[in-house]
Write a protein that holds these residues in place. Structure first.
Motif, PDB file in Angstrom:
ATOM      1  N   THR A  95       0.815  -1.219   0.000  1.00 32.09           N
ATOM      2  CA  THR A  95       0.000   0.000   0.000  1.00 32.09           C
ATOM      3  C   THR A  95       0.849   1.269   0.000  1.00 32.09           C
ATOM      4  O   THR A  95       0.593   2.191  -0.762  1.00 32.09           O
ATOM      5  CB  THR A  95      -0.970   0.003   1.203  1.00 32.09           C
ATOM      6  OG1 THR A  95      -0.224  -0.153   2.412  1.00 32.09           O
ATOM      7  CG2 THR A  95      -1.993  -1.109   1.082  1.00 32.09           C
ATOM      8  N   ASP A  96       1.903   1.315   0.839  1.00 33.89           N
ATOM      9  CA  ASP A  96       2.703   2.539   0.983  1.00 33.89           C
ATOM     10  C   ASP A  96       3.660   2.767  -0.183  1.00 33.89           C
ATOM     11  O   ASP A  96       3.877   3.909  -0.601  1.00 33.89           O
ATOM     12  CB  ASP A  96       3.528   2.505   2.272  1.00 33.89           C
ATOM     13  CG  ASP A  96       2.672   2.545   3.523  1.00 33.89           C
ATOM     14  OD1 ASP A  96       1.438   2.567   3.393  1.00 33.89           O
ATOM     15  OD2 ASP A  96       3.236   2.548   4.625  1.00 33.89           O
ATOM     16  N   ILE A  97       4.251   1.687  -0.708  1.00 30.07           N
ATOM     17  CA  ILE A  97       5.304   1.816  -1.711  1.00 30.07           C
ATOM     18  C   ILE A  97       4.792   1.462  -3.111  1.00 30.07           C
ATOM     19  O   ILE A  97       4.983   2.212  -4.065  1.00 30.07           O
ATOM     20  CB  ILE A  97       6.527   0.944  -1.359  1.00 30.07           C
ATOM     21  CG1 ILE A  97       7.034   1.259   0.065  1.00 30.07           C
ATOM     22  CG2 ILE A  97       7.629   1.117  -2.395  1.00 30.07           C
ATOM     23  CD1 ILE A  97       7.513   2.676   0.276  1.00 30.07           C
ATOM     24  N   LEU A  98       4.154   0.303  -3.245  1.00 33.76           N
ATOM     25  CA  LEU A  98       3.649  -0.122  -4.554  1.00 33.76           C
ATOM     26  C   LEU A  98       2.312   0.515  -4.892  1.00 33.76           C
ATOM     27  O   LEU A  98       1.805   0.343  -5.993  1.00 33.76           O
ATOM     28  CB  LEU A  98       3.541  -1.653  -4.601  1.00 33.76           C
ATOM     29  CG  LEU A  98       4.852  -2.405  -4.388  1.00 33.76           C
ATOM     30  CD1 LEU A  98       4.605  -3.915  -4.382  1.00 33.76           C
ATOM     31  CD2 LEU A  98       5.888  -2.032  -5.437  1.00 33.76           C
ATOM     32  N   GLN A  99       1.729   1.235  -3.953  1.00 29.43           N
ATOM     33  CA  GLN A  99       0.521   2.036  -4.119  1.00 29.43           C
ATOM     34  C   GLN A  99      -0.707   1.224  -4.515  1.00 29.43           C
ATOM     35  O   GLN A  99      -1.553   1.700  -5.279  1.00 29.43           O
ATOM     36  CB  GLN A  99       0.755   3.181  -5.112  1.00 29.43           C
ATOM     37  CG  GLN A  99       1.803   4.147  -4.621  1.00 29.43           C
ATOM     38  CD  GLN A  99       1.750   5.453  -5.364  1.00 29.43           C
ATOM     39  OE1 GLN A  99       0.714   6.090  -5.417  1.00 29.43           O
ATOM     40  NE2 GLN A  99       2.859   5.843  -5.942  1.00 29.43           N
ATOM     41  N   GLU A 100      -0.789   0.012  -3.996  1.00 28.38           N
ATOM     42  CA  GLU A 100      -2.053  -0.698  -4.115  1.00 28.38           C
ATOM     43  C   GLU A 100      -3.010  -0.083  -3.099  1.00 28.38           C
ATOM     44  O   GLU A 100      -2.594   0.377  -2.043  1.00 28.38           O
ATOM     45  CB  GLU A 100      -1.857  -2.193  -3.838  1.00 28.38           C
ATOM     46  CG  GLU A 100      -0.979  -2.870  -4.882  1.00 28.38           C
ATOM     47  CD  GLU A 100      -0.749  -4.350  -4.599  1.00 28.38           C
ATOM     48  OE1 GLU A 100      -1.421  -4.911  -3.723  1.00 28.38           O
ATOM     49  OE2 GLU A 100       0.133  -4.933  -5.271  1.00 28.38           O
ATOM     50  N   SER A 101      -4.277  -0.032  -3.441  1.00 23.34           N
ATOM     51  CA  SER A 101      -5.255   0.550  -2.522  1.00 23.34           C
ATOM     52  C   SER A 101      -6.060  -0.565  -1.867  1.00 23.34           C
ATOM     53  O   SER A 101      -6.157  -1.673  -2.393  1.00 23.34           O
ATOM     54  CB  SER A 101      -6.178   1.517  -3.269  1.00 23.34           C
ATOM     55  OG  SER A 101      -6.829   0.849  -4.332  1.00 23.34           O
ATOM     56  N   LYS A 102      -6.598  -0.254  -0.705  1.00 30.25           N
ATOM     57  CA  LYS A 102      -7.412  -1.220   0.020  1.00 30.25           C
ATOM     58  C   LYS A 102      -8.859  -0.750  -0.037  1.00 30.25           C
ATOM     59  O   LYS A 102      -9.166   0.388   0.323  1.00 30.25           O
ATOM     60  CB  LYS A 102      -6.925  -1.325   1.460  1.00 30.25           C
ATOM     61  CG  LYS A 102      -7.456  -2.548   2.195  1.00 30.25           C
ATOM     62  CD  LYS A 102      -6.997  -2.602   3.629  1.00 30.25           C
ATOM     63  CE  LYS A 102      -5.514  -2.827   3.747  1.00 30.25           C
ATOM     64  NZ  LYS A 102      -5.091  -3.055   5.140  1.00 30.25           N
TER      65      LYS A 102
ATOM     66  N   ASN B  39      -2.485   4.303 -11.778  1.00 31.52           N
ATOM     67  CA  ASN B  39      -1.631   4.801 -10.706  1.00 31.52           C
ATOM     68  C   ASN B  39      -0.179   4.626 -11.135  1.00 31.52           C
ATOM     69  O   ASN B  39       0.423   3.579 -10.946  1.00 31.52           O
ATOM     70  CB  ASN B  39      -1.917   4.042  -9.405  1.00 31.52           C
ATOM     71  CG  ASN B  39      -1.292   4.734  -8.216  1.00 31.52           C
ATOM     72  OD1 ASN B  39      -0.575   5.721  -8.364  1.00 31.52           O
ATOM     73  ND2 ASN B  39      -1.551   4.215  -7.043  1.00 31.52           N
ATOM     74  N   THR B  40       0.384   5.674 -11.731  1.00 29.91           N
ATOM     75  CA  THR B  40       1.721   5.564 -12.323  1.00 29.91           C
ATOM     76  C   THR B  40       2.801   6.311 -11.539  1.00 29.91           C
ATOM     77  O   THR B  40       3.943   6.353 -11.963  1.00 29.91           O
ATOM     78  CB  THR B  40       1.700   6.100 -13.777  1.00 29.91           C
ATOM     79  OG1 THR B  40       1.228   7.447 -13.762  1.00 29.91           O
ATOM     80  CG2 THR B  40       0.793   5.240 -14.648  1.00 29.91           C
TER      81      THR B  40
ATOM     82  N   ALA C  45     -13.194  -1.183   0.722  1.00 26.28           N
ATOM     83  CA  ALA C  45     -13.994  -1.242   1.947  1.00 26.28           C
ATOM     84  C   ALA C  45     -14.016  -2.643   2.558  1.00 26.28           C
ATOM     85  O   ALA C  45     -14.284  -2.793   3.750  1.00 26.28           O
ATOM     86  CB  ALA C  45     -15.417  -0.780   1.663  1.00 26.28           C
ATOM     87  N   ASN C  46     -13.731  -3.668   1.776  1.00 21.38           N
ATOM     88  CA  ASN C  46     -13.721  -5.036   2.279  1.00 21.38           C
ATOM     89  C   ASN C  46     -12.316  -5.522   2.628  1.00 21.38           C
ATOM     90  O   ASN C  46     -12.112  -6.721   2.853  1.00 21.38           O
ATOM     91  CB  ASN C  46     -14.349  -5.991   1.251  1.00 21.38           C
ATOM     92  CG  ASN C  46     -15.830  -5.712   1.065  1.00 21.38           C
ATOM     93  OD1 ASN C  46     -16.558  -5.542   2.040  1.00 21.38           O
ATOM     94  ND2 ASN C  46     -16.263  -5.639  -0.180  1.00 21.38           N
ATOM     95  N   GLY C  47     -11.347  -4.610   2.629  1.00 21.74           N
ATOM     96  CA  GLY C  47      -9.980  -4.986   2.972  1.00 21.74           C
ATOM     97  C   GLY C  47      -9.245  -5.714   1.868  1.00 21.74           C
ATOM     98  O   GLY C  47      -8.260  -6.397   2.115  1.00 21.74           O
ATOM     99  N   VAL C  48      -9.729  -5.578   0.625  1.00 19.45           N
ATOM    100  CA  VAL C  48      -9.101  -6.230  -0.525  1.00 19.45           C
ATOM    101  C   VAL C  48      -8.091  -5.269  -1.143  1.00 19.45           C
ATOM    102  O   VAL C  48      -8.392  -4.087  -1.369  1.00 19.45           O
ATOM    103  CB  VAL C  48     -10.160  -6.652  -1.562  1.00 19.45           C
ATOM    104  CG1 VAL C  48      -9.507  -7.195  -2.820  1.00 19.45           C
ATOM    105  CG2 VAL C  48     -11.125  -7.675  -0.963  1.00 19.45           C
ATOM    106  N   LEU C  49      -6.876  -5.772  -1.424  1.00 23.92           N
ATOM    107  CA  LEU C  49      -5.845  -4.945  -2.056  1.00 23.92           C
ATOM    108  C   LEU C  49      -6.092  -4.876  -3.556  1.00 23.92           C
ATOM    109  O   LEU C  49      -6.249  -5.908  -4.221  1.00 23.92           O
ATOM    110  CB  LEU C  49      -4.458  -5.528  -1.790  1.00 23.92           C
ATOM    111  CG  LEU C  49      -4.000  -5.459  -0.338  1.00 23.92           C
ATOM    112  CD1 LEU C  49      -2.729  -6.246  -0.140  1.00 23.92           C
ATOM    113  CD2 LEU C  49      -3.805  -4.017   0.093  1.00 23.92           C
ATOM    114  N   VAL C  50      -6.119  -3.659  -4.084  1.00 23.30           N
ATOM    115  CA  VAL C  50      -6.466  -3.431  -5.488  1.00 23.30           C
ATOM    116  C   VAL C  50      -5.317  -2.730  -6.190  1.00 23.30           C
ATOM    117  O   VAL C  50      -4.794  -1.722  -5.708  1.00 23.30           O
ATOM    118  CB  VAL C  50      -7.748  -2.580  -5.602  1.00 23.30           C
ATOM    119  CG1 VAL C  50      -8.107  -2.329  -7.063  1.00 23.30           C
ATOM    120  CG2 VAL C  50      -8.902  -3.236  -4.851  1.00 23.30           C
TER     121      VAL C  50
END
Length: 194
Positions: free
Chosen positions: A81-88, A100-101, A90-95
């Motif tokens: 999340t912090d470095i590779l910028q995947e988002s979480k 997002n470049t 509402a269900n806690g799933v990493l997207v």
């Protein structure tokens, strides 16, 4: 390009890098990356000789940092999340999203397993590409999977690339290596701390 040498790792940490509006660099508190397996880095740069009077009269060299791979048993969620910028969601799933470049830079801190001197390292301006997705079917024996990050450690804009502890590193500096990213002190001023 030189040969890559892999080392077993321990105490791998990463700290997000931010460049402030005033041009100064700051780092978050380093966070551990457990399960690091190996790192292989190539030095990037060149050496260009200028010949005169039948000899190498002058040689220019450049330091463009390092590039290579970091193998990890499992990339921590905070790094995703912090470095590779995947988002979480509402269900806690990493997207992961293609729009997002932005590249997030970070310091990488580590030491090598089996190093008698326990030398600690920090690379100041790293970026990582998205890891490949790899898995194997279960066979007779269970082989743990690994995730591989392609790393680039460029020089910071102020030229800073890497630091490592040495024979005369202050005990306090060595002990606190993973608590905050070490920033080199002015070599003309006396060192503080013991």
């Amino acid at each position: 390009m030189g040969n890559k040498v892999k080392y077993n790792l321990k105490n791998v940490h990463a700290a997000k890098l931010t460049k402030n509006n005033d041009g100064n660099f700051t780092y978050d508190t380093p966070k551990p990356i457990p399960g690091a397996v190996s790192i292989s880095l190539d030095a990037e740069g060149s050496s260009n000789p200028f010949y005169a009077d039948g000899i190498v009269y002058f040689r220019s060299t450049s330091n463009n940092g390092y590039s290579g791979d970091l193998e990890i048993a499992l990339i921590p969620e905070w790094f995703r999340t912090d470095i590779l910028q995947e988002s979480k969601d509402a269900n806690g799933v990493l997207v992961e999203r293609s729009d997002n470049t932005d590249v997030v830079y970070f310091a990488l801190l580590f030491e090598f397993d089996g190093d008698a001197h326990g030398i600690r390292h920090v690379l100041y301006n790293c970026s990582a590409s998205r890891p490949s997705i790899e898995s194997e079917t279960k066979e007779d024996s269970i082989e743990p999977g690994k995730e591989k990050l392609s790393l680039t450690a460029d020089p910071r804009e102020d030229g800073l690339v890497k630091s490592r502890t040495g024979d005369e590193t202050a005990a306090n500096t060595y002990k606190n290596w993973y608590k905050a990213v070490y920033i080199p002190q002015d070599t003309t001023a006396p060192a503080t701390g013991a």
